[in-house]
Write a protein that holds these residues in place. Structure first.
Motif, PDB file in Angstrom:
ATOM      1  N   PHE A 239       0.822  -1.205   0.000  1.00 35.05           N
ATOM      2  CA  PHE A 239       0.000   0.000   0.000  1.00 35.05           C
ATOM      3  C   PHE A 239       0.865   1.268   0.000  1.00 35.05           C
ATOM      4  CE2 PHE A 239      -3.710  -2.437   2.055  1.00 35.05           C
ATOM      5  CZ  PHE A 239      -4.201  -2.766   0.808  1.00 35.05           C
ATOM      6  N   ALA A 240       1.973   1.251   0.750  1.00 34.78           N
ATOM      7  CA  ALA A 240       2.872   2.408   0.752  1.00 34.78           C
ATOM      8  C   ALA A 240       3.496   2.608  -0.632  1.00 34.78           C
ATOM      9  CB  ALA A 240       3.969   2.228   1.800  1.00 34.78           C
ATOM     10  N   LEU A 241       3.856   1.517  -1.288  1.00 32.60           N
ATOM     11  CA  LEU A 241       4.408   1.607  -2.636  1.00 32.60           C
ATOM     12  C   LEU A 241       3.363   2.125  -3.621  1.00 32.60           C
ATOM     13  CD1 LEU A 241       6.771   1.019  -4.574  1.00 32.60           C
ATOM     14  CD2 LEU A 241       5.839  -1.280  -4.870  1.00 32.60           C
ATOM     15  N   LEU A 242       2.115   1.699  -3.474  1.00 31.34           N
ATOM     16  CA  LEU A 242       1.043   2.156  -4.354  1.00 31.34           C
ATOM     17  C   LEU A 242       0.847   3.670  -4.240  1.00 31.34           C
ATOM     18  CD1 LEU A 242      -1.328   1.605  -6.278  1.00 31.34           C
ATOM     19  CD2 LEU A 242      -2.736   1.124  -4.269  1.00 31.34           C
ATOM     20  N   ILE A 243       0.830   4.179  -3.016  1.00 35.21           N
ATOM     21  CA  ILE A 243       0.663   5.623  -2.817  1.00 35.21           C
ATOM     22  C   ILE A 243       1.880   6.375  -3.326  1.00 35.21           C
ATOM     23  CG2 ILE A 243       0.424   7.437  -1.071  1.00 35.21           C
ATOM     24  CD1 ILE A 243      -1.255   5.513   0.574  1.00 35.21           C
ATOM     25  N   GLY A 244       3.089   5.814  -3.100  1.00 36.33           N
ATOM     26  CA  GLY A 244       4.303   6.476  -3.580  1.00 36.33           C
ATOM     27  C   GLY A 244       4.345   6.586  -5.094  1.00 36.33           C
ATOM     28  N   ILE A 245       3.953   5.527  -5.795  1.00 38.34           N
ATOM     29  CA  ILE A 245       3.932   5.569  -7.261  1.00 38.34           C
ATOM     30  C   ILE A 245       2.872   6.548  -7.753  1.00 38.34           C
ATOM     31  CG2 ILE A 245       3.439   4.211  -9.329  1.00 38.34           C
ATOM     32  CD1 ILE A 245       4.678   1.814  -7.960  1.00 38.34           C
ATOM     33  N   ALA A 246       1.714   6.560  -7.093  1.00 35.15           N
ATOM     34  CA  ALA A 246       0.656   7.492  -7.495  1.00 35.15           C
ATOM     35  C   ALA A 246       1.092   8.940  -7.302  1.00 35.15           C
ATOM     36  CB  ALA A 246      -0.611   7.214  -6.696  1.00 35.15           C
ATOM     37  N   GLU A 247       2.003   9.196  -6.355  1.00 37.94           N
ATOM     38  CA  GLU A 247       2.480  10.552  -6.104  1.00 37.94           C
ATOM     39  C   GLU A 247       3.243  11.124  -7.298  1.00 37.94           C
ATOM     40  OE1 GLU A 247       2.310  12.773  -3.625  1.00 37.94           O
ATOM     41  OE2 GLU A 247       0.971  11.596  -2.360  1.00 37.94           O
ATOM     42  N   LEU A 248       3.708  10.266  -8.200  1.00 40.72           N
ATOM     43  CA  LEU A 248       4.411  10.762  -9.378  1.00 40.72           C
ATOM     44  C   LEU A 248       3.496  11.536 -10.318  1.00 40.72           C
ATOM     45  CD1 LEU A 248       6.606   7.625 -10.224  1.00 40.72           C
ATOM     46  CD2 LEU A 248       7.381   9.776  -9.201  1.00 40.72           C
ATOM     47  N   ILE A 249       2.178  11.309 -10.193  1.00 45.21           N
ATOM     48  CA  ILE A 249       1.212  12.014 -11.034  1.00 45.21           C
ATOM     49  C   ILE A 249       0.898  13.355 -10.398  1.00 45.21           C
ATOM     50  CG2 ILE A 249      -1.054  11.907 -12.116  1.00 45.21           C
ATOM     51  CD1 ILE A 249      -0.958   8.883 -11.816  1.00 45.21           C
ATOM     52  N   LEU A 251      -0.870  16.777  -9.129  1.00 52.27           N
ATOM     53  CA  LEU A 251      -2.204  17.249  -8.738  1.00 52.27           C
ATOM     54  C   LEU A 251      -3.114  16.126  -8.236  1.00 52.27           C
ATOM     55  CD1 LEU A 251      -3.081  19.963 -11.435  1.00 52.27           C
ATOM     56  CD2 LEU A 251      -2.127  20.270  -9.152  1.00 52.27           C
ATOM     57  N   VAL A 252      -3.375  15.113  -9.053  1.00 54.00           N
ATOM     58  CA  VAL A 252      -4.380  14.104  -8.704  1.00 54.00           C
ATOM     59  C   VAL A 252      -3.769  12.833  -8.135  1.00 54.00           C
ATOM     60  CG1 VAL A 252      -5.979  14.955 -10.428  1.00 54.00           C
ATOM     61  CG2 VAL A 252      -4.373  13.170 -11.058  1.00 54.00           C
ATOM     62  N   GLY A 253      -2.447  12.677  -8.202  1.00 54.23           N
ATOM     63  CA  GLY A 253      -1.827  11.433  -7.790  1.00 54.23           C
ATOM     64  C   GLY A 253      -2.029  11.120  -6.322  1.00 54.23           C
ATOM     65  N   ALA A 310      -3.175  18.539 -19.937  1.00 54.37           N
ATOM     66  CA  ALA A 310      -1.945  17.841 -20.338  1.00 54.37           C
ATOM     67  C   ALA A 310      -1.939  16.406 -19.835  1.00 54.37           C
ATOM     68  CB  ALA A 310      -0.718  18.600 -19.814  1.00 54.37           C
ATOM     69  N   LEU A 311      -2.397  16.186 -18.589  1.00 54.00           N
ATOM     70  CA  LEU A 311      -2.449  14.828 -18.036  1.00 54.00           C
ATOM     71  C   LEU A 311      -3.420  13.945 -18.819  1.00 54.00           C
ATOM     72  CD1 LEU A 311      -2.455  15.601 -14.196  1.00 54.00           C
ATOM     73  CD2 LEU A 311      -0.574  14.684 -15.548  1.00 54.00           C
ATOM     74  N   LEU A 312      -4.580  14.492 -19.150  1.00 56.95           N
ATOM     75  CA  LEU A 312      -5.563  13.706 -19.907  1.00 56.95           C
ATOM     76  C   LEU A 312      -5.060  13.372 -21.305  1.00 56.95           C
ATOM     77  CD1 LEU A 312      -8.851  15.547 -18.851  1.00 56.95           C
ATOM     78  CD2 LEU A 312      -8.046  13.308 -18.094  1.00 56.95           C
ATOM     79  N   MET A 313      -4.397  14.349 -21.943  1.00 57.39           N
ATOM     80  CA  MET A 313      -3.839  14.085 -23.265  1.00 57.39           C
ATOM     81  C   MET A 313      -2.719  13.049 -23.189  1.00 57.39           C
ATOM     82  SD  MET A 313      -3.758  17.900 -24.975  1.00 57.39           S
ATOM     83  CE  MET A 313      -2.996  17.240 -26.476  1.00 57.39           C
ATOM     84  N   GLY A 314      -1.870  13.153 -22.180  1.00 56.46           N
ATOM     85  CA  GLY A 314      -0.807  12.165 -22.015  1.00 56.46           C
ATOM     86  C   GLY A 314      -1.352  10.775 -21.758  1.00 56.46           C
ATOM     87  N   LEU A 315      -2.428  10.684 -20.941  1.00 58.83           N
ATOM     88  CA  LEU A 315      -3.055   9.390 -20.673  1.00 58.83           C
ATOM     89  C   LEU A 315      -3.651   8.804 -21.933  1.00 58.83           C
ATOM     90  CD1 LEU A 315      -4.004   7.271 -18.598  1.00 58.83           C
ATOM     91  CD2 LEU A 315      -6.044   8.664 -18.253  1.00 58.83           C
ATOM     92  N   GLN A 316      -4.308   9.637 -22.732  1.00 58.22           N
ATOM     93  CA  GLN A 316      -4.930   9.165 -23.964  1.00 58.22           C
ATOM     94  C   GLN A 316      -3.898   8.708 -24.982  1.00 58.22           C
ATOM     95  OE1 GLN A 316      -8.145   8.723 -24.633  1.00 58.22           O
ATOM     96  NE2 GLN A 316      -7.759   8.051 -26.725  1.00 58.22           N
ATOM     97  N   PHE A 320       0.167   5.456 -18.791  1.00 53.11           N
ATOM     98  CA  PHE A 320       0.820   5.965 -17.579  1.00 53.11           C
ATOM     99  C   PHE A 320       2.112   6.705 -17.902  1.00 53.11           C
ATOM    100  CE2 PHE A 320       3.615   5.441 -13.847  1.00 53.11           C
ATOM    101  CZ  PHE A 320       2.810   6.055 -12.889  1.00 53.11           C
ATOM    102  N   LEU A 321       2.856   6.213 -18.883  1.00 53.14           N
ATOM    103  CA  LEU A 321       4.088   6.899 -19.279  1.00 53.14           C
ATOM    104  C   LEU A 321       3.777   8.296 -19.792  1.00 53.14           C
ATOM    105  CD1 LEU A 321       7.155   6.719 -19.686  1.00 53.14           C
ATOM    106  CD2 LEU A 321       6.716   5.800 -21.968  1.00 53.14           C
ATOM    107  N   GLY A 322       2.692   8.440 -20.541  1.00 57.37           N
ATOM    108  CA  GLY A 322       2.294   9.754 -21.023  1.00 57.37           C
ATOM    109  C   GLY A 322       1.921  10.688 -19.899  1.00 57.37           C
ATOM    110  N   VAL A 323       1.290  10.147 -18.846  1.00 54.30           N
ATOM    111  CA  VAL A 323       0.942  10.970 -17.683  1.00 54.30           C
ATOM    112  C   VAL A 323       2.199  11.494 -17.002  1.00 54.30           C
ATOM    113  CG1 VAL A 323      -0.108  10.902 -15.380  1.00 54.30           C
ATOM    114  CG2 VAL A 323      -1.267   9.829 -17.307  1.00 54.30           C
TER     115      VAL A 323
END
Length: 357
Positions: A239-249, A251-253, A310-316, A320-323
């Protein structure tokens, strides 16, 4: 005359939108066709960009470029191997246990919501928590069935991931040795008025973004592990790793990672999920209000709405790499345009001064 100039501007702005949309669509199609190649190149470029900092430090210690690159790459591979031998098996085991326990957690959550739904009906409250819970549980169970069916695909993907990792390290090694020559050659293809500000803006945005985001994500992940252990959270490392990876995004991470972990824990124990959400939110506020401004600052100058776009365009376009790369790329475009505009204004002022003289 003024009306014709106005019509020309309207025509230019009217055609700009379709042309930009067409170019974005073409880039998306090209990326999907060369997705594997582009992903490897981008990952290798990011790795080389990050490893270039310790390489420079070793070069200052009188080592040659080849020696510094070799030493840094060997140490990095060794760290990855150590992490693969120690942390990866634990994470894989915790992931398997989590997937196995989610059905039991869903049943526990359904019983708790059933009791709450009964209490609401006794007090004439218009709630249908049991029906809402049933729909969510069915959706989660279907997703778990899909994950179980794709177990063989995950195993094959692990082998492909290992091969991709080797390719990334090999490419990063050559990028560290010869990347400057290739990069300078590509920049020289652009006119100096665009190439110079583009190079400076690209380096500044990627430097500030990746260094700060990685350090802040590491802070969140490492700080949450002891907190989760004190709260006796199951699968604390995962769970700590999941939150840490999400932090790379941007605003919304933070909200995304904390929200997912909170929901999963509330399926088993409502109060554990509640206290985890409180603790993670407090650390996230420390990250945003204390560490973030000192490390990140206003490094892009982008409006939050443009960051979301920009995040939505990168995701599309690239998942995840685009984000991950969307925000620094958007900041680079903005910085380049502002530099070119400033140069034009400076030239106009210089010409005006010369005419006055």
């Amino acid at each position: 005359m003024h009306r014709s100039v106005h019509l020309q501007r309207l025509l230019v702005w009217g055609l700009t939108g379709p042309i930009v949309a067409l170019n974005v669509w073409l880039l998306t199609q090209l990326f999907r066709f060369f997705e594997g190649l582009v992903t490897v190149l981008v990952m290798a470029a990011i790795l080389a960009f990050l490893l270039n900092y310790p390489v420079r430090l070793f070069q200052r210690a009188t080592l040659s470029r080849v020696q510094a690159v070799t030493l840094v790459l060997v140490v990095t591979v060794a760290l990855f191997v150590i992490a693969g031998v120690t942390l990866v098996p634990i994470i894989v085991d915790q992931t398997a246990q989590l997937l196995a326990k989610i059905p039991d957690w869903l049943q526990t959550s359904a019983r708790n919501l059933q009791a709450l739904d009964l209490w609401a009906k006794q007090h004439n409250l218009p709630l249908d928590l049991q029906g809402f819970s049933g729909r969510i549980n069915n959706q989660i169970e279907r997703q778990l069935e899909v994950v179980a069916k794709e177990a063989v695909g995950v195993a094959v993907g692990t082998v492909n991931g290992l091969i991709t990792t080797i390719l990334v390290f090999v490419l990063a090694f050559y990028m560290l040795l010869y990347g400057n020559q290739l990069w300078n050659g590509l920049i020289n293809l652009l006119p100096p008025r665009y190439g110079i500000p583009f190079r400076e803006s690209l380096w500044l945005n990627f430097h500030n973004f990746f260094i700060s985001q990685i350090l802040l994500a590491a802070f969140m992940g490492l700080a949450l592990i002891p907190v989760f252990l004190v709260l006796q959270v199951p699968f604390a490392l995962l769970f700590a790793l999941l939150i840490g990876i999400a932090e790379l995004i941007p605003l919304v991470g933070a909200a995304l990672g904390i929200g997912v972990v909170t929901i999963l824990l509330m399926l088993q124990n409502f109060w554990m999920g509640f206290w985890v959400a409180i603790a993670a939110t407090i650390l996230q506020q420390v990250r945003d209000n204390v560490l973030g401004p000192k490390m990140l600052g206003d490094f892009t100058g982008l409006n939050p709405i443009w960051i979301f776009i920009a995040l939505l365009m990168g995701l599309q376009m690239a998942g995840f790499l685009g984000v991950i790369v969307a925000v620094p790329i958007a900041g680079t475009i903005k910085g380049t345009l502002e530099a070119v505009r400033s140069e034009r204004l400076a030239l106009k002022l210089k010409k005006a001064e010369e005419e006055i003289i």
